[in-house]
Structure formats: structure tokens, C-alpha cells
Design an enzyme around this catalytic site. Structure first.
Site, PDB file in Angstrom:
ATOM      1  N   HIS A 402       0.819  -1.218   0.000  1.00 16.57           N
ATOM      2  CA  HIS A 402       0.000   0.000   0.000  1.00 16.57           C
ATOM      3  C   HIS A 402       0.852   1.267   0.000  1.00 16.57           C
ATOM      4  CE1 HIS A 402      -3.688   1.999   0.012  1.00 16.57           C
ATOM      5  NE2 HIS A 402      -4.253   1.546   1.125  1.00 16.57           N
ATOM      6  N   ASP A 406      -2.235   2.404  -4.492  1.00 21.21           N
ATOM      7  CA  ASP A 406      -3.448   2.857  -3.809  1.00 21.21           C
ATOM      8  C   ASP A 406      -4.549   1.812  -3.958  1.00 21.21           C
ATOM      9  OD1 ASP A 406      -2.226   5.246  -3.099  1.00 21.21           O
ATOM     10  OD2 ASP A 406      -2.863   6.241  -4.955  1.00 21.21           O
TER      11      ASP A 406
END
Length: 431
Positions: A402, A406
Site C-alpha cells: 500500500h 493505492d
């Protein structure tokens, strides 16, 4: 004249390995380029061949020892005559007595007792061949399933037993006993020792170098990356229909079966083209993007999971991808994958479905930033145009870093793969 056999160059940045298995013992005849020992590195098992023909004179290391590149492993007496079976037996029996044998010539089973690796080599094999040394994984399977290794025909390299051979033999034995209640009891010599009721046992086996490396890398991925997983489900009807329609023609033309992995590899290439972050990785404070797709394919090997790489998957057709995967699978089983086979990789696909997994959260393969997890196909009720229908469905999972990818990008990539599998025409017209 004795020739020294040394640890060869094992690959870029690899300076040492661990003795996993001696394939030859002192007194055994060896041909030119015949493997004498299996070394485990961080990624693969490497077999070291003899550069000359002769007889093994001395072993300079034990199973489990760590040896550096250039270290002497054994010596071979060139042109020596192999010992007769009777002489071998006499040598083995006298190895523990004064003057009964030179250093390194003790029986294999006693030699490996402390290393956690048993060798069943000092009795005649069912095939009439010579010594048979079992790897730790095979030894554990033999003990667990209670089968006689000398009665099993090995399918590994040079006829050696694999864990799968032991399991298949046990299942065959179990099925035979169920089908024939009048079958004779096994002879005492082949009956495994029984454990008395209530007795509990433990076995302590040192982790292989490969397993240690897998553990460090996976833990490192959890410690260093911000891991997150997104899920979707895929209707496999279109792919299964295409396979059923073209599998015979495909096999006839390309001499390879049309599998599911080719479809998912091409679907992943489409997704990575539209979501380049999923095909990139972080290095320091920079992001490294790739204009090519090298797909690491998780393959189960006797010593653990390995991830050979399909190079330029985005430029290859279904047939070549399927051939690459089949080749990796066969060589993983034989232990002949090389360091070069697993070098690099920009994205990984792991298929837990072959083992029956319904759903999982795969861990990325550092330094990569994403991994696709495939699972088993099962018929489930789904709503189609307002009606409930039974369709072959598969859950798919995308685990990602992450820090780089995204949530919107991850969901988009997985959605592209789902749409490509449910409508394979998209892969032909690049949608």
C-alpha cells in the site's frame, strides 16, 4: 591419482551452500559428469558432478555442513575399479571396528544419524540397484506413512525417491488393502515399527537453507511493506468453454495442454499495462517502473516453494507460457531449476487452488509490490440477469504494498483481470 571435487560457482552473490544429500559414498564408482552431492543454496538445490571417472575415495564434509565456493567436497581416485557388492558389505560391517575402514567409509545410516537425514542404503533394494539415500522430506514421509522405501520405484532424478512417490505408494497400499481383505499380511522385515498406545513422539529436524530463506523473506515482506489484500470472484464459464472447445487442437498444434495459468498470465499483463504501479517496486526513495512483464510463478518443489520467472510474458503467446510453466514444474520436481530461472520477476502469480484452497491472502515476493492469488473452482449460485444460476466460480486475491499502490489502483487491476477471464476476447483485442 586423486582428483579433488570442489564447490562450484553457485550464482551471482551466492558464496556458500549446505550439503543436502550425498548421492555417492566412499567406494562407489562414478562416471564423468555424474552428480555426487546435492547442495542447497538460498534458492535452489545444485547437484555437483564429478569431473573425472573413478571411485569415490573420501568425503570431506557431512550432510548439513555449510561449505563455501571453492571448498573441497570429496576426492575421486581416477580409474579405480568399483568395489564388489560383497566387498562393500564387508567394508560397511567393519567400519566401526579397528582397521575396519578408512575415514568417511562408515555406513550411511550411522553417518547421517545426527544430521536428521536417514539413509536406507545398506540392504538390497527391490530394484537390485545400489545405495538409496533419502532426503529429510522423504524420510519424514516414509516414517509418517509407514512404507518400505526399498519397494518403491523413484521418479526423481536418477531414480531417486520423492515425497510424492512415498505418498502415492501409501495411497496405493491403502486402496489395495481396502479392495482385498484377504491380502496377506506384510512380512516382518517390511512392517514398520509400531508405537505403543499412549506413546508420544517428537522429531527435531534442522530447517533447510531454502526454508530458512523463505521464512526470512516472507517475514521481511510483512515487516517492510504495508500489505493489504483485495478480493473479487470470477465466473470461469468462458475460459472453461474455450478450453473444452480448443484443447485438442491446441495440444495437437503446440504439443502442450491448454491450462488456466496461460489465461491468468495474459490477463495480468493487461492489468499491469493499465496499472503500472502493480508492476513496479520501491528502492530507497525511488519507484522503479518496468516496461516489460516478467511473471514469477509459484511452484511447489520437494524442498519448498520456488518462483521461477516467465520472461517477457507480455510478448509471449498462450502456448509458450504454458510450455514455460510445464518446464518449470518438471524441473522443480527434479531439482534442476537454476539460479537464473528465478532471477528477477516483476509480478507473481500463486495458485493455491491446485491444493484445494478456497481463499487466501498471499504475501508479496520482495522487492515486487503485488501478487495474484488463485483458488479452487467450485459451482456456486450467482445472480445472472435477475435469475439464479449455478456457475463455476473462483475467488481471486491481489495482495499489494500500500506504500506504492493505492486501493483504487489495486481494485482496478483486479477488476481488469476478472473482466479478461470472463470475456477472453478482451485479451485478443487488448481491452
Amino acid at each position: 591419482m586423486a582428483t579433488e571435487i570442489t564447490v562450484p560457482q553457485l550464482g551471482e552473490s551466492v558464496t556458500e551452500g549446505t550439503i543436502a544429500e550425498w548421492l555417492k559414498q566412499p567406494g562407489d564408482a562414478v562416471a564423468v559428469d555424474e552428480p555426487i552431492v546435492s547442495l542447497e543454496t538460498d534458492k535452489v538445490a545444485v547437484e555437483v558432478p564429478s569431473p573425472v571417472a573413478g571411485v569415490i575415495e573420501e568425503l570431506r564434509a557431512e550432510v548439513g555442513d555449510t561449505v563455501e565456493v571453492g571448498a573441497v567436497l570429496a576426492t575421486v581416485s581416477e580409474g579405480g575399479a568399483p568395489a564388489a557388492k560383497g566387498d562393500e558389505a564387508n567394508r560397511d560391517q567393519g567400519a566401526g571396528e579397528p582397521g575396519g575402514g578408512k575415514k568417511g567409509a562408515e555406513p550411511a545410516k550411522a553417518k547421517d544419524a545426527d544430521s536428521g537425514q536417514a539413509a536406507y542404503g545398506n540392504h538390497d533394494e527391490g530394484t537390485g540397484e545400489g545405495n538409496q539415500t533419502l532426503s529429510p522430506a522423504v524420510r519424514r514421509a516414509v516414517l509418517e506413512y509407514g512404507v518400505d522405501p526399498s519397494s518403491i520405484k523413484g521418479t526423481g532424478k536418477d531414480g531417486r525417491l520423492t515425497k510424492e512417490d512415498v505418498i502415492a505408494a501409501a495411497q496405493s497400499k491403502e486402496g489395495g488393502n481396502k479392495g482385498d481383505s484377504a491380502s496377506p499380511a506384510p512380512s516382518p522385515s517390511s512392517t514398520p515399527a509400531t508405537v505403543s498406545s499412549g506413546e508420544r513422539r517428537e522429531e527435531r529436524v534442522k530447517m533447510t537453507r531454502m526454508r530458512q530463506t523463505i521464512a526470512k523473506r516472507l517475514k521481511g515482506a510483512q515487516d517492510n511493506a504495508a500489505l493489504l489484500t483485495t478480493f473479487n470472484d470470477v465466473d470461469m464459464s468462458a475460459v472453461m468453454e474455450a478450453r473444452g472447445k480448443y484443447k485438442d487442437l491446441f495440444a495437437k498444434k503446440h504439443d502442450i495442454k491448454l491450462g488456466f495459468m496461460g489465461f491468468f498470465a495474459k490477463a495480468a499483463c493487461l492489468a499491469l499495462k493499465d496499472v503500472p504501479a502493480a508492476n513496479a517496486y520501491i528502492e530507497g526513495d525511488e519507484i522503479v517502473y518496468h516496461d516489460y512483464v516478467d511473471i514469477s510463478v509459484a511452484v511447489s518443489a520437494p524442498n519448498g516453494l520456488v518462483v521461477p520467472v516467465i520472461r517477457d510474458a507480455d510478448k509471449k503467446g498462450f502456448a509458450q507460457i504454458e510450455k514455460d510453466i510445464a518446464d518449470f514444474g518438471a524441473r522443480a520436481k527434479d531439482g534442476t531449476l537454476t539460479m537464473e530461472d528465478m532471477k528477477g520477476g516483476t509480478f507473481t502469480i500463486s495458485n493455491g487452488g491446485v491444493f484445494g484452497s478456497l481463499m487466501s491472502t498471499p504475501i508479496i515476493n520482495p522487492p515486487q509490490s503485488a501478487v495474484l492469488g488463485l483458488h479452487r473452482i467450485e459451482d456456486r449460485p450467482v445472480a445472472i440477469d435477475g435469475k439464479v444460476e449455478i456457475r463455476p466460480m473462483m475467488y481471486i486475491a491481489l495482495s499489494y504494498d500500500h506504500r506504492l499502490i493505492d486501493g483504487r489502483e489495486a481494485v482496478t487491476a483486479l477488476k481488469i483481470m476478472k473482466e479478461a477471464i470472463e470475456d477472453p476476447t478482451r485479451m485478443l483485442i487488448d481491452l
